[in-house]
Design a protein around this motif. Structure first.
Motif, PDB file in Angstrom:
ATOM      1  N   GLN A   1       1.815   6.899   5.397  1.00  0.00           N
ATOM      2  CA  GLN A   1       2.875   5.870   5.378  1.00  0.00           C
ATOM      3  C   GLN A   1       3.681   5.897   6.680  1.00  0.00           C
ATOM      4  OE1 GLN A   1       2.114   7.787   2.781  1.00  0.00           O
ATOM      5  NE2 GLN A   1       1.311   6.134   1.437  1.00  0.00           N
TER       6      GLN A   1
ATOM      7  N   GLN B   1       1.542   4.463   9.423  1.00  0.00           N
ATOM      8  CA  GLN B   1       1.429   3.012   9.234  1.00  0.00           C
ATOM      9  C   GLN B   1       2.702   2.309   9.693  1.00  0.00           C
ATOM     10  OE1 GLN B   1      -0.483   1.422   5.599  1.00  0.00           O
ATOM     11  NE2 GLN B   1       1.465   0.417   5.223  1.00  0.00           N
TER      12      GLN B   1
ATOM     13  N   ASN C   1       2.981  -0.328  12.775  1.00  0.00           N
ATOM     14  CA  ASN C   1       3.521  -1.689  12.606  1.00  0.00           C
ATOM     15  C   ASN C   1       4.666  -1.956  13.572  1.00  0.00           C
ATOM     16  OD1 ASN C   1       1.846  -2.771  10.649  1.00  0.00           O
ATOM     17  ND2 ASN C   1       2.965  -1.816   8.963  1.00  0.00           N
TER      18      ASN C   1
ATOM     19  N   MET D   1      -3.378   6.983  14.062  1.00  0.00           N
ATOM     20  CA  MET D   1      -4.060   6.288  12.970  1.00  0.00           C
ATOM     21  C   MET D   1      -5.554   6.637  12.965  1.00  0.00           C
ATOM     22  SD  MET D   1      -4.036   4.328  10.372  1.00  0.00           S
ATOM     23  CE  MET D   1      -2.464   3.488  10.321  1.00  0.00           C
TER      24      MET D   1
ATOM     25  N   SER E   1      -7.801   8.141   9.914  1.00  0.00           N
ATOM     26  CA  SER E   1      -8.715   7.142   9.353  1.00  0.00           C
ATOM     27  C   SER E   1     -10.097   7.747   9.119  1.00  0.00           C
ATOM     28  CB  SER E   1      -8.832   5.947  10.299  1.00  0.00           C
ATOM     29  OG  SER E   1      -9.815   5.052   9.840  1.00  0.00           O
TER      30      SER E   1
ATOM     31  N   CYS F   1      -6.557  -1.266   9.605  1.00  0.00           N
ATOM     32  CA  CYS F   1      -6.040   0.100   9.452  1.00  0.00           C
ATOM     33  C   CYS F   1      -5.009   0.266   8.341  1.00  0.00           C
ATOM     34  CB  CYS F   1      -5.388   0.570  10.748  1.00  0.00           C
ATOM     35  SG  CYS F   1      -6.592   0.756  12.063  1.00  0.00           S
ATOM     36  N   THR F   2      -4.151  -0.706   8.191  1.00  0.00           N
ATOM     37  CA  THR F   2      -3.006  -0.469   7.302  1.00  0.00           C
ATOM     38  C   THR F   2      -3.355  -0.771   5.847  1.00  0.00           C
ATOM     39  OG1 THR F   2      -2.209  -2.689   7.732  1.00  0.00           O
ATOM     40  CG2 THR F   2      -1.329  -0.955   9.110  1.00  0.00           C
TER      41      THR F   2
ATOM     42  N   GLN G   1      -1.491  -2.072   2.760  1.00  0.00           N
ATOM     43  CA  GLN G   1      -0.280  -2.664   2.204  1.00  0.00           C
ATOM     44  C   GLN G   1      -0.679  -3.476   0.994  1.00  0.00           C
ATOM     45  OE1 GLN G   1       1.050  -4.871   5.636  1.00  0.00           O
ATOM     46  NE2 GLN G   1       2.613  -3.366   6.104  1.00  0.00           N
TER      47      GLN G   1
ATOM     48  N   LYS H   1      -0.233  -7.979   5.032  1.00  0.00           N
ATOM     49  CA  LYS H   1      -0.806  -7.927   6.400  1.00  0.00           C
ATOM     50  C   LYS H   1      -0.984  -9.329   6.966  1.00  0.00           C
ATOM     51  CE  LYS H   1      -4.261  -5.307   5.080  1.00  0.00           C
ATOM     52  NZ  LYS H   1      -5.481  -4.476   5.071  1.00  0.00           N
TER      53      LYS H   1
END
Length: 1517
Positions: free
Chosen positions: A414, A417, A421, A466, A470, A528-529, A531, A536
């Motif tokens: 989190q 992320q 962002n 990230m 990942s 990648c994220t 949500q 997104k």
């Protein structure tokens, strides 16, 4: 020619003696030796010329001897130039100095006159153009004056002379543009005195420019070889200047010059860097091809560009406070000069060895050193270092991506992320700031790029974190690399823009690069994220909207290639998509369909970006279309297209040489290379056809060839690799990519020349006001959409929030309303509509004024204008008509497809009608004849009405290419009507001017035609060099005839000189137009420029002759003017011969074909005359000769002609020299054949005229066939084997052989009483078949005939039919011969007159087809009759003779149909001219007219006044 050679030999002999005397008196042995050597060369050349002249005198008809004499004379001219080079050069430079002084003075006067007239000019667009052209010329005048002073102060300095030549040539084009702009402004200037002054100044400047052009061309020829040395010394001088500037800077004495600022000098440095790169690319290309002349010009351009670079570098150093930066700039500039001097020295060596690979390699190495030095120099600019640092930061940060694996950072997913962002938002914001800062100063751009570099480092750090957490590290790293690459492209675009802030292409590239950064960030975030679904997509959409918002800030540049109506279509289409997306967002958020919600958001975002782009482009087009705005001008090439193609080709080549590249990837890369190289070659071809600069034209062609050849080699190696995918073929493929990349790099560098760049539009305050409603609606739409997506984002997470739903509904309503407003505003503001309405109002007012003047003229109440002369009014009318004529096509083009230009062009056209109407009414008021008054006013009104009609259709078309077909047709029709109206009024004005002896307009027309030769052509040449050569020869000969007629009329009827001068002007205009295209299609540039030069000199001689003709017409008894006219006419005739010689040099073979075709036409005419004598029975034999005395000679000559025919046919595919020899030989043989056949016919005796005619007709058929064969050979010369002209050549050769065979048979049968009739009939049948083939072809006849002539010719068919039937019945040889001769003549005359009458312009298509069909049927029927008669002669029988009646009836029926078709040509009012009633009626009408004329004369008679009787007061009566 021989007489002139004799005079020339005497003159050169005198010159040789004079040079020898100078050599004897010379104290310097070296100079004495040079003089004696020159004298020897001259004496040798004279001896050769005398020898050639003797040969030509001994064989006056030999084309070969004449050619030898021409070559010897050319050799003598070159020897004379070499001998008297210094004296000639000095004289030419003096002439150039005087011409330059005159041009500078005339330009200064014109600028002053333009400034004085500005306040009273009603046409703002024309005034802006004039002001702009005056500025450019004002910048050139000091250089021209400096060149003159330098040449006068250093008369023996080649450098000073070349500087003057360069300044003069640079002055010509802007000077010509200023003349055009001044002439376009004159009609709309209210103050009469100012208008007349500007008009006169423009004329003087045009004349001075013509003199300057001629003088600079001649001086260039004399001084040209010194260009490279001069360029080298100039560059060495600039290097020294840079070193001196640095010394001054260290002493604190380097101060900026007046007007120099850091911003301006930085911009100048960037522009001049491009110019240097372009000039060097040109220099390398010319040096590779070993052309010394063009290499010299390219070296001069390099030196000129370096001079600008040195000046800009000095300015940057003088205005920079940072001492290390100042020193670095001066050192780098000096290094550029040093490397450039090395390049020019290497070029000089390379020219001596054109094909030497070592020398080419050295040249490439030195050029690379110059390119690197230029880059270092640009990198020293303020702001560049910051951009370079940012690029370095991106590069250094990106190195982290090269690691094999990435370890976890220890942070939670989190946290990572959120960090990613936040960093993405920052990087996106920085990218947009870079774009916005491009509109500010270089310091703003430097700050924005520095911030972008820092934000990129932060983002990459978050991206690497990230990647560590990942599961799909490879994909994350791949996306990060994409972001890195797009960031680098953004910074490189920013760097390029900082050196050239005014470039519209670079700003668009920067904006596109910023959007690419946003897209690549969105891709990474999406992948990648983790949500909630839809979040997104909302974030991505917000970033996308943020990246396009900058488009609406100040849309003063085009953001795409969309036309206005494309923008409307795009808005309509995207608004539908957006409406559906908004409904989807609301519905899916309410029902928690989150994946569908995300899709709706993404679709809506794309639609909003499309709407914004279309709105920004539409706003720009509205602003540009305002008449007060200055429309941008397209450049010769689009540097952005070249840069994109270069980048794509380089990436494709990298993929090709990549060891990991698969077979499918190789083919994909090959496709990309082929696509982009093809586009580049097409762009080069278009640029070459558009530019008037011969050096640039040549360079574009050469560059395209190099790219095409290297692409072909690469494709060949790729095919080999595809066939056998091994290492060896891969290496070959890699080797083949090198030359292609080099060729594309050189082309891109050359295309970056600022001279080829587009000129951005300047939007006026009125334009900004017009575009504001569109921009405001689009901004509202974008802001509301942003709010809508933000609200929808939170609703997707919490759909049970009622206040949020009402906010969403509000945003949705605002978006819908703003889009409706946007569409309404775009439709209301459609470019050109308001201007069309205003122009229509102006024209209606003009037509009303003409109507009132016409009524006043009819009632004899048109008051003459006393404030202005008749000649001034006439000039004003002519100038207005000329400008209106020039605007017809631009208005039509704008109405068809360029809405943004419609308002400008329509307003310009309307502005010329007011002065035209005033001048027309004024002219009419000064004409005494009421009929002539009405003619002028009526034609002016017709022009105004046709223009009004065109404006209505232009308004309806509106610049929308998708408008209905009937509107486009109506537009084309109105354009044609207006052109005809302009031509009619122009012709009337020209006739009136020529009748009054006013030749000013004619002189202007000739000068304009000369200047247009140098302009770029409007399109691709439609024909070959041979086509233009043929037309030019014909026109040049027509000019010679007109000139001879002027000399005759000068003695007999000087009043006719004006009309002849007008005719000469029109003929020269045609010649100049053809010369432009002939020069383009010539074998090489030297021939093309020589043709244009000779035509230009002919034009100057024509202006002199026209001027003298006008003077003599005004003073018919002035003997001195008469002598001057005759002398001018002699000069024009001499120049005509020079033009013909230059055309002959272009294609000697085709020129020989043209001459041969003309000679054959003369032979045919001579044979026709002989046939007339033979028919009359007056062709008598000489002495007691018989036909047997001539038979062998005829047969031998005919066989020789067959051999010549073979040579002629093969000559079409051979060299020009062989073609010329074949053409000359065939003419010589046909002349001899015609002579011997005439002698043979005469030997038959006048008592047998029909046989004489048969024999002469046979040789006439051969001559006609030869004429057609020569024309076909000329058309087919140099064409490929599968060209249609080759088929025509083969057919002509077959006809030729057939006719020669027919002649041989006729010759053998002439004395055979039993067969000569049969042979004559066979020859006639073959002749009719050939005539029928010509008749059936689709080629129109050279002239037209009246139906009456056609009907008259059909009567011969009836007589010939009766004669043929009688011959068939009698079977006597005499009757058959007579029938053959009569039939030949009757059918040929009928077919000719039928086709000529059918192609008459007043004959409808239906009647034409009908006439041609029955003409064909009649000839075919008659042919059948003759063939039947031939059968009867060979095997006579009663049954066959009975069938003659049916054949004759068929012919008679066809003749009847023909006559009916002829009557249909005249329509229902046609009557038979030989009808007795018609003859009587005509006689009565004639008598009535005579009586009426007599009555009028009687009315004028008055009784003589009787003497009054004296008053008498006597009262005795």
């Amino acid at each position: 020619m021989v007489r002139q050679a004799r005079i020339l030999a005497q003159a050169t002999s005198d010159l040789v003696n004079a040079i020898k005397m100078d050599a004897e008196g010379e104290s310097d042995l070296e100079n004495s030796r040079k003089l004696l050597s020159a004298a020897k060369l001259l004496a040798d050349a004279t001896a050769k010329m005398v020898e050639a002249a003797k040969g030509a005198a001994a064989n006056p008809d030999s084309e070969e001897q004449q050619q030898k004499l021409r070559e010897a004379a050319e050799g003598l001219r070159m020897a004379t130039n070499a001998a008297a080079q210094n004296a000639i050069k000095k004289r030419l430079v003096n002439k150039l100095e005087n011409a330059a002084k005159q041009a500078a003075a005339a330009a200064t006067q014109t600028i002053a006159a333009a400034q004085h007239a500005a306040s009273s000019n009603k046409n703002l667009a024309a005034q802006q153009q004039l002001v702009q052209s005056c500025k450019v010329v004002a910048e050139q005048i000091p250089q021209l004056v400096q060149g003159v002073r330098g040449s006068q102060s250093q008369p023996d300095s080649p450098s000073a002379q070349l500087a003057l030549i360069g300044a003069s040539q640079n002055f010509l084009q802007p000077g010509a543009k200023m003349v055009t702009a001044a002439k376009a402004t004159v009609p709309t200037i209210g103050d009469q005195a100012s208008a007349m002054q500007l008009s006169q100044c423009a004329k003087n400047l045009a004349s001075a420019l013509a003199e300057l052009r001629t003088a600079s061309q001649k001086a260039q020829e004399a001084c040209g070889p010194l260009e490279i040395d001069n360029a080298l010394s100039t560059v060495r001088g600039l290097e020294k200047d840079m070193q001196e500037a640095k010394a001054s800077a260290e002493e604190g004495k380097l101060k900026p010059l007046p007007g120099e600022t850091l911003e301006k000098c930085s911009q100048d440095l960037g522009t001049s860097t491009k110019a240097v790169s372009s000039a060097i690319a040109q220099l390398l290309s010319e040096a590779t091809h070993g052309n010394e002349n063009y290499t010299g010009i390219a070296a001069r351009d390099v030196a000129q560009a370096l001079k600008s670079l040195a000046s800009a570098a000095r300015g940057v150093a003088a205005t920079t406070a940072d001492i290390p930066a100042r020193d670095a700039m001066l050192d780098c500039a000096a290094d550029v000069m040093d490397k450039s001097a090395n390049l020019i020295e290497e070029t000089k060596r390379a020219i001596a060895k054109p094909g030497d690979p070592e020398s080419q390699q050295r040249l490439a190495q030195v050029a690379k050193a110059v390119s690197q030095a230029l880059n270092r120099c640009v990198n020293c600019l303020p702001g560049q270092r910051d951009v370079d640092n940012a690029i370095r930061t991106v590069g250094d940060a990106s190195k982290a991506l090269l690691a094999d694996s990435f370890s976890p950072s220890g942070k939670s997913f989190q946290e990572i992320q959120a960090q990613l962002n936040e960093a993405a938002a920052g990087l996106n914001q920085s990218a947009n700031e870079v774009v916005q800062s491009s509109r500010g100063t270089t310091q703003d751009l430097a700050r924005a790029t520095s911030k972008f570099g820092q934000d990129f480092s932060s983002f990459l750090e978050a991206g690497v974190d990230m990647a560590g957490t990942s599961q799909d590290q490879t994909q994350v790293v791949s996306n990060l690399k994409t972001i890195s690459m797009s960031s680098s492209k953004l910074l490189l675009a920013a760097k390029a823009l900082s050196t050239d802030p005014s470039s519209p292409n670079l700003k668009n590239q920067l904006a596109a690069a910023a959007r690419a950064v946003t897209d690549s960030i969105n891709q990474l975030i999406t992948m990648c994220t983790q949500q909630a679904p839809g979040q997104k997509e909302c974030d991505n959409a917000l970033r996308e909207l943020e990246s396009v918002k900058g488009m609406l800030e100040n849309p003063v540049e085009a953001v795409s290639d969309l036309s206005y109506f494309d923008c409307i279509d795009s808005v309509m289409e995207n608004s539908k998509v957006l409406g559906e997306s908004m409904a989807g967002i609301s519905h899916n958020a309410k029902n928690s369909n989150l994946p569908e919600f995300g899709d709706s958001v993404s679709t809506g975002s794309k639609a909003l970006c499309g709407l914004t782009e279309a709105a920004a482009q539409a706003a720009y087009l509205v602003g540009v279309s305002d008449p007060n705005s200055s429309a941008g001008q397209k450049g010769l090439v689009d540097p952005a297209q070249f840069a994109r193609a270069n980048q794509s080709i380089q990436m494709a080549c990298q993929n090709l040489v990549d060891p990991a590249c698969t077979q499918s990837q190789v083919l994909s890369a090959a496709t990309i290379v082929a696509k982009h190289t093809s586009a580049l070659c097409n762009a080069c071809r278009l640029a070459s056809s558009k530019t008037s600069n011969p050096v640039a034209k040549r360079q574009f062609v050469q560059s395209a060839k190099e790219v095409a050849n290297s692409t072909a080699n690469l494709v060949k190696s790729i095919k080999a690799l595809d066939g056998a995918f091994n290492q060896e073929n891969r290496e070959k493929c890699k080797a083949a990519t090198g030359p292609l990349i080099e060729a594309v790099d050189n082309l891109t560098a050359f295309a970056s020349n600022p001279e080829f760049a587009s000129v951005p539009a300047q939007i006026s305050p009125e334009g900004h006001a017009a575009m504001e409603p569109i921009v405001a609606a689009a901004k509202t739409m974008l802001d509301s959409s942003t709010g809508l997506i933000q609200t929808a984002r939170s609703l997707a997470v919490n759909p049970k929030d009622p206040p949020k739903w009402s906010v969403l509904a509000g945003y949705s309503r605002t978006v819908s309303d703003s889009i409706k407003k946007l569409i309404t505003n775009m439709r209301d503001k459609a470019p050109g509509q308001r201007e069309c309405d205003e122009a229509i109002e102006v024209l209606n007012s003009c037509i009303r004024e003409v109507d009132q003047a016409s009524l006043a003229a009819i009632s004899q109440q048109l008051t003459p204008r006393e404030d202005i002369s008749h000649e001034a009014l006439h000039e004003q009318m002519a100038a207005s008509v000329h400008e209106i004529s020039n605007l017809i096509e631009p208005v039509a083009v704008a109405a068809r497809s360029e809405a943004s230009q419609l308002g400008h062009k329509v307003s310009q056209m309307a502005s010329y009608f007011e002065p035209l109407i005033m001048a027309a009414i004024g002219t009419a008021s000064k004409i005494l004849s009421s009929q002539q008054q009405m003619a002028v006013l009526d034609q002016t009104k017709t022009l105004a009405e046709s223009a009004l009609q065109m404006l209505y259709t232009a308004k309806e078309a509106g610049g929308n290419p998708k408008v209905a077909a009937h509107t486009q047709e109506a537009l084309e029709e109105s354009v044609q009507m207006m052109k005809e109206a302009v031509d009619d009024l122009g012709a009337t004005l020209a006739e009136a001017a020529s009748a009054a002896g006013a030749v000013g307009g004619m002189v202007d027309s000739i000068n304009q035609a000369i200047n247009k030769m140098e302009d770029a052509p409007g399109g691709e040449p439609s024909g070959t060099f041979v086509d233009y050569q043929t037309t030019m020869v014909k026109t040049a000969k027509a000019i010679a005839v007109t000139v001879q007629e002027m000399v005759t009329k000068s003695n007999t009827n000087p009043d006719d000189l004006g009309g002849l001068a007008n005719q000469l002007t029109n003929e020269f205009g045609e010649l100049a137009t053809e010369a432009k295209y002939a020069a383009i299609t010539a074998e090489n540039d030297e021939i093309g420029s020589h043709i244009k030069k000779q035509v230009g000199e002919l034009g100057f001689s024509c202006t002199s002759l026209v001027t003298k003709a006008g003077a003599l017409q005004c003073s018919p008894n002035d003997t001195f003017t008469k002598k001057e006219l005759i002398e001018s006419a002699r000069k024009v005739s001499e120049k005509v011969s020079h033009v013909l010689a230059s055309l002959q040099a272009g294609n000697r073979g085709t020129q020989a074909c043209i001459t041969a075709a003309s000679a054959v036409s003369g032979i045919i005419a001579d044979l026709d005359t002989t046939i007339m004598f033979a028919t009359a029975g007056t062709l008598n034999r000489e002495n007691a000769e018989t036909f047997a005395d001539h038979r062998e000679n005829i047969l031998k000559t005919a066989k020789a002609l067959v051999e010549d025919t073979k040579l002629l046919v093969s000559g079409a595919g051979a060299s020009q020299e062989k073609l010329a020899q074949a053409a000359q030989s065939s003419v010589s043989t046909i002349t001899k054949l015609a002579d011997v056949v005439k002698l043979g016919a005469a030997s038959l005796g006048a008592e047998d005229p029909e046989t004489q005619v048969v024999l002469i007709n046979a040789v006439k058929d051969v001559a006609k066939a030869l004429g057609d064969l020569i024309s076909a050979t000329k058309a087919a010369a140099g064409k490929p084997h599968d060209d249609p002209t080759m088929l025509q050549l083969k057919n002509s050769a077959k006809v030729m052989v057939t006719n020669v065979t027919s002649l041989l048979k006729t010759v053998k049968a002439v004395e055979d009483e039993a067969t000569k009739g049969t042979r004559a009939l066979e020859a006639t049948i073959e002749h009719i078949k050939q005539e029928l083939a010509v008749f059936s072809s689709s080629d129109p006849p050279p002239k037209t005939a009246t139906p009456e002539e056609f009907i008259r010719m059909t009567k011969g068919i009836t007589q010939a039919t009766a004669k043929a039937v009688a011959a068939g019945n009698s079977c006597r040889q005499e009757d058959i011969i007579a029938t053959a001769n009569l039939s030949r003549r009757a059918i040929a005359d009928m077919l000719h007159s039928c086709k000529q009458a059918a192609y008459h312009p007043e004959v409808s298509k239906e009647v034409q087809i009908r006439a041609l069909r029955y003409g064909n049927e009649c000839a075919a029927g008659y042919l059948g009759l003759l063939e039947h008669v031939l059968v009867i002669i060979q095997k006579p029988s009663h049954d066959l003779k009975q069938q003659l009646a049916n054949y004759s009836k068929r012919v008679a029926g066809s003749v009847t149909e023909l006559i009916q078709a002829a009557e249909a040509m005249k329509g229902t009012e046609w009557v038979d001219p030989e009808d007795p009633t018609v003859i009587a009626e005509n006689e009565l009408l004639g008598a009535a007219a005579a009586i009426e004329a007599a009555a009028k004369k009687l009315e004028q008679l008055r009784p003589r006044t009787k003497p009054k009787p004296p008053k008498c007061s006597c009262k005795f009566l």
